[in-house]
Design an enzyme around this catalytic site. Structure first.
Site, PDB file in Angstrom:
ATOM      1  N   VAL A   1       3.882   1.831  -1.359  1.00  0.00           N
ATOM      2  CA  VAL A   1       4.356   2.103  -2.720  1.00  0.00           C
ATOM      3  C   VAL A   1       3.155   2.430  -3.619  1.00  0.00           C
ATOM      4  O   VAL A   1       3.255   3.264  -4.526  1.00  0.00           O
ATOM      5  CB  VAL A   1       5.202   0.924  -3.279  1.00  0.00           C
ATOM      6  N   GLY A   2       2.019   1.823  -3.328  1.00  0.00           N
ATOM      7  CA  GLY A   2       0.786   2.145  -4.071  1.00  0.00           C
ATOM      8  C   GLY A   2       0.496   3.640  -4.037  1.00  0.00           C
ATOM      9  O   GLY A   2       0.105   4.250  -5.039  1.00  0.00           O
TER      10      GLY A   2
ATOM     11  N   THR B   1       0.826  -1.219   0.000  1.00  0.00           N
ATOM     12  CA  THR B   1       0.000   0.000   0.000  1.00  0.00           C
ATOM     13  C   THR B   1       0.857   1.264   0.000  1.00  0.00           C
ATOM     14  O   THR B   1       0.496   2.248  -0.652  1.00  0.00           O
ATOM     15  CB  THR B   1      -0.959  -0.033   1.220  1.00  0.00           C
TER      16      THR B   1
ATOM     17  N   GLU C   1      -3.244  -2.926  -7.133  1.00  0.00           N
ATOM     18  CA  GLU C   1      -3.555  -4.221  -6.496  1.00  0.00           C
ATOM     19  C   GLU C   1      -2.707  -4.297  -5.237  1.00  0.00           C
ATOM     20  O   GLU C   1      -1.523  -4.623  -5.298  1.00  0.00           O
ATOM     21  CB  GLU C   1      -3.230  -5.374  -7.459  1.00  0.00           C
TER      22      GLU C   1
ATOM     23  N   CYS D   1      -1.235 -12.551  -1.390  1.00  0.00           N
ATOM     24  CA  CYS D   1      -1.942 -11.311  -1.003  1.00  0.00           C
ATOM     25  C   CYS D   1      -3.314 -11.594  -0.424  1.00  0.00           C
ATOM     26  O   CYS D   1      -3.779 -10.861   0.441  1.00  0.00           O
ATOM     27  CB  CYS D   1      -2.035 -10.369  -2.200  1.00  0.00           C
TER      28      CYS D   1
HETATM   29  P1  NAD Z   1       8.042  -4.687  -3.072  1.00  0.00           P
HETATM   30  O1  NAD Z   1       8.643  -4.185  -1.825  1.00  0.00           O
HETATM   31  O2  NAD Z   1       8.768  -5.691  -3.870  1.00  0.00           O
HETATM   32  O3  NAD Z   1       7.648  -3.469  -3.948  1.00  0.00           O
HETATM   33  C1  NAD Z   1       6.971  -3.602  -5.176  1.00  0.00           C
HETATM   34  C2  NAD Z   1       7.594  -2.706  -6.241  1.00  0.00           C
HETATM   35  O4  NAD Z   1       7.663  -1.379  -5.778  1.00  0.00           O
HETATM   36  C3  NAD Z   1       9.009  -3.108  -6.629  1.00  0.00           C
HETATM   37  O5  NAD Z   1       9.076  -3.126  -8.027  1.00  0.00           O
HETATM   38  C4  NAD Z   1       9.881  -2.001  -6.089  1.00  0.00           C
HETATM   39  O6  NAD Z   1      10.962  -1.687  -6.945  1.00  0.00           O
HETATM   40  C5  NAD Z   1       8.952  -0.833  -6.029  1.00  0.00           C
HETATM   41  N1  NAD Z   1       9.273   0.084  -4.935  1.00  0.00           N
HETATM   42  C6  NAD Z   1       9.555  -0.230  -3.657  1.00  0.00           C
HETATM   43  N2  NAD Z   1       9.780   0.898  -2.951  1.00  0.00           N
HETATM   44  C7  NAD Z   1       9.622   1.923  -3.815  1.00  0.00           C
HETATM   45  C8  NAD Z   1       9.723   3.343  -3.690  1.00  0.00           C
HETATM   46  N3  NAD Z   1      10.021   3.903  -2.523  1.00  0.00           N
HETATM   47  N4  NAD Z   1       9.487   4.090  -4.774  1.00  0.00           N
HETATM   48  C9  NAD Z   1       9.160   3.527  -5.954  1.00  0.00           C
HETATM   49  N5  NAD Z   1       9.062   2.195  -6.125  1.00  0.00           N
HETATM   50  C10 NAD Z   1       9.296   1.413  -5.070  1.00  0.00           C
HETATM   51  O7  NAD Z   1       6.633  -5.360  -2.820  1.00  0.00           O
HETATM   52  P2  NAD Z   1       6.108  -5.877  -1.453  1.00  0.00           P
HETATM   53  O8  NAD Z   1       5.568  -4.757  -0.681  1.00  0.00           O
HETATM   54  O9  NAD Z   1       7.110  -6.728  -0.758  1.00  0.00           O
HETATM   55  O10 NAD Z   1       4.903  -6.797  -1.923  1.00  0.00           O
HETATM   56  C11 NAD Z   1       4.103  -7.349  -0.984  1.00  0.00           C
HETATM   57  C12 NAD Z   1       2.785  -6.589  -0.885  1.00  0.00           C
HETATM   58  O11 NAD Z   1       2.109  -6.662  -2.118  1.00  0.00           O
HETATM   59  C13 NAD Z   1       1.847  -7.154   0.149  1.00  0.00           C
HETATM   60  O12 NAD Z   1       1.233  -6.107   0.831  1.00  0.00           O
HETATM   61  C14 NAD Z   1       0.828  -7.905  -0.676  1.00  0.00           C
HETATM   62  O13 NAD Z   1      -0.422  -8.052  -0.059  1.00  0.00           O
HETATM   63  C15 NAD Z   1       0.762  -7.064  -1.901  1.00  0.00           C
HETATM   64  N6  NAD Z   1       0.298  -7.830  -3.037  1.00  0.00           N
HETATM   65  C16 NAD Z   1      -0.933  -7.568  -3.548  1.00  0.00           C
HETATM   66  C17 NAD Z   1      -1.426  -8.321  -4.589  1.00  0.00           C
HETATM   67  C18 NAD Z   1      -2.776  -8.067  -5.183  1.00  0.00           C
HETATM   68  O14 NAD Z   1      -3.070  -8.671  -6.213  1.00  0.00           O
HETATM   69  N7  NAD Z   1      -3.601  -7.228  -4.610  1.00  0.00           N
HETATM   70  C19 NAD Z   1      -0.642  -9.342  -5.118  1.00  0.00           C
HETATM   71  C20 NAD Z   1       0.616  -9.573  -4.579  1.00  0.00           C
HETATM   72  C21 NAD Z   1       1.082  -8.807  -3.543  1.00  0.00           C
END
Ligand code: NAD
Length: 457
Positions: free
Chosen positions: A194-195, A192, A212, A246
């Protein structure tokens, strides 16, 4: 990747889009056919990459990744013609003689930022939608699942139209640089925080997004439940991919008198699935990297309540055993953020109303699960709460039905995809009205001067 000029990559894609070639049915079908070939001809290589990144077993790789993506491609190929057709709309008195329809147009250049936990599925399924809708795509797999990312970077250009699809690998600096460019759509899967960064970057250009995201997905176990069945389904949903899913049930809400019985049944399910020592099981995944081991370790050691099962950590092997925490309180660490690992906190609640109140006091989750024999209880839980999806008496399976939209609500995300929803996501619904230049006499009524006779009819 620092020497790649992202601006010229995006400009190149836009130039290709403007030739109009991606709009044709033929181009879209050719790309989807090529994607299907990629999946069929490289299944072993994809499975191996998943094994290296996550120790994902072949069964989970096939079920959740390769076949899952194949099914999306096949659905898009089977329905593309129909999806692309204009939609004829109802007309009124004033448009009776006109041709009125919705034309589904591609948006242009889409940026897709994939995730690492299901790195094939969560990168290729959005790609299927973007291609089916006729867009050019800049794809960035997650750098966290590096073996899969490198394989996708190698394979995709071999099969797909390189002028219209670019794959870029990289981490935070590359994602940050990519987000400085202007796209016609951004599709992001991940956490969320990075979202929010993605949403802000998109806002600068009014670019529409799908986000997502994640969250804490609750699972309520009612008093009238077959615990043998419930524990199998719950254990499968929680410990598939070592909890890095997720829509995995994040925590359990159960009546105090059922807690120990449930824990006993869950232990039996864990033993059935992974044997006495899950570390020796081929079917139990590893945590993706040491940063995430440290993150999940916090919940094992200081999550709250007490460890009722598991709690074994081997940092070097990136292994955390299936772990159950009992008597967890709402103020405990395990209840503050998404677990995204193999730790299951159980929080006792007196009844379903207390469960509803608790769920509603938190951000809206990506999924909600209810195990109950009593349909009325299940319906009450559904009606009184909100979440991206909900399932009664099972876990995870909602993601495999392409006729259901997959996405969050509130903090768990914006937008949804899978099947036709993916096509719609990357499509602009253009309102079209085609008139004849005849019958001008009837239009006199709407032209000035607006006499009393014209306005009072
Ligand atoms: P992550 O930390 O790998 O980050 C995802 C992407 O964001 C990467 O490509 C990374 O380079 C980029 N990123 C990270 N920090 C950034 C920044 N400060 N600025 C710009 N880009 C940046 O992903 P994560 O958080 O480890 O993933 C896990 C999360 O994703 C969980 O919360 C999970 O629930 C969620 N998720 C959701 C779904 C869905 O379909 N809704 C699916 C899979 C995972």
């Amino acid at each position: 990747m620092a020497d790649v000029n992202y601006n010229s990559v995006v400009s190149g894609l836009r130039k290709e889009f403007n030739t109009g070639k991606t709009k044709t049915f033929r181009w879209r079908m050719d790309q989807l056919t090529a994607l299907l070939r990629l999946l069929d001809e490289n299944t072993d290589a994809l499975n191996n990459a998943l094994k290296q990144d996550l120790n994902k077993c072949v069964a989970e790789a096939v079920l959740f990744e390769v076949n899952y993506s194949r099914n999306e491609v096949i659905t898009a190929m089977s329905n593309l013609k129909e999806w692309m057709e204009p939609e004829w709309v109802k007309k009124n008195l004033f448009t009776m003689m006109d041709t009125c329809f919705i034309k589904r147009e591609p948006l242009g250049v889409a940026l897709i930022l994939g995730a690492w936990n299901y790195p094939i599925q969560l990168t290729l399924c959005p790609l299927v939608g973007a291609i089916a809708a006729g867009n050019c795509v800049l794809l960035k797999p997650s750098e966290v699942s590096m073996n899969t990312a490198l394989l996708l970077e190698k394979l995709l250009p071999k099969y797909l139209d390189n002028d219209c699809l670019k794959v870029i690998n990289g981490g935070i600096p590359e994602t940050t640089a990519l987000l400085n460019e202007r796209y016609d759509y951004i599709f992001y899967t991940g956490n969320t925080n990075v979202g929010k960064i993605v949403y802000q970057a998109a806002a600068k250009h009014l670019t529409p997004v799908t986000l997502e995201l994640g969250g804490k997905s609750p699972c309520y176990i009612d008093k009238e439940t077959d615990l043998d069945v419930a524990s199998n389904r719950l254990a499968w949903g929680k410990w598939a991919n070592a909890g890095q899913t997720c829509i995995a049930p994040d925590y359990v809400l159960v009546r105090p008198e059922l807690q120990d019985k449930l824990i006993g049944k869950l232990k039996e399910s864990i033993k059935k699935f992974f044997g006495d020592d899950p570390k020796q099981s081929n079917d139990f995944a590893r945590i993706v990297n040491s940063r995430h081991v440290d993150r999940v370790r916090k919940f094992v050691e200081n999550g709250g309540g007490s460890v009722a099962h598991g709690g074994v950590i081997d940092e070097k092997a990136r292994y955390i055993s299936p772990t159950i925490l009992k008597d967890v309180k709402d103020t405990d660490a395990a209840m503050q953020e998404e677990i995204f690992g193999p730790v299951l906190p159980i929080m006792p609640v007196q009844n379903e109303q207390e469960a509803i109140n608790f769920i509603n006091s938190r951000e809206k989750p990506l999924a909600m699960y209810v195990f109950a024999n009593d349909k009325k209880v299940a319906e009450r839980m559904i009606n009184a709460t909100s979440s991206g999806s909900c399932v009664v008496n099972d876990c995870l399976v909602q993601g495999a039905l392409e006729t259901l939209p997959f996405g969050g609500v509130g903090h768990s995300g914006i937008g949804a995809y899978h099947g036709k929803f993916s096509f719609e996501t990357f499509t602009h619904k253009r309102a079209c009205m085609m008139k004849e230049l005849k019958m001008e006499a009837v239009n006199v009524i709407r032209y000035p001067p607006y006499t009393e006779k014209k306005t009072n009819w």
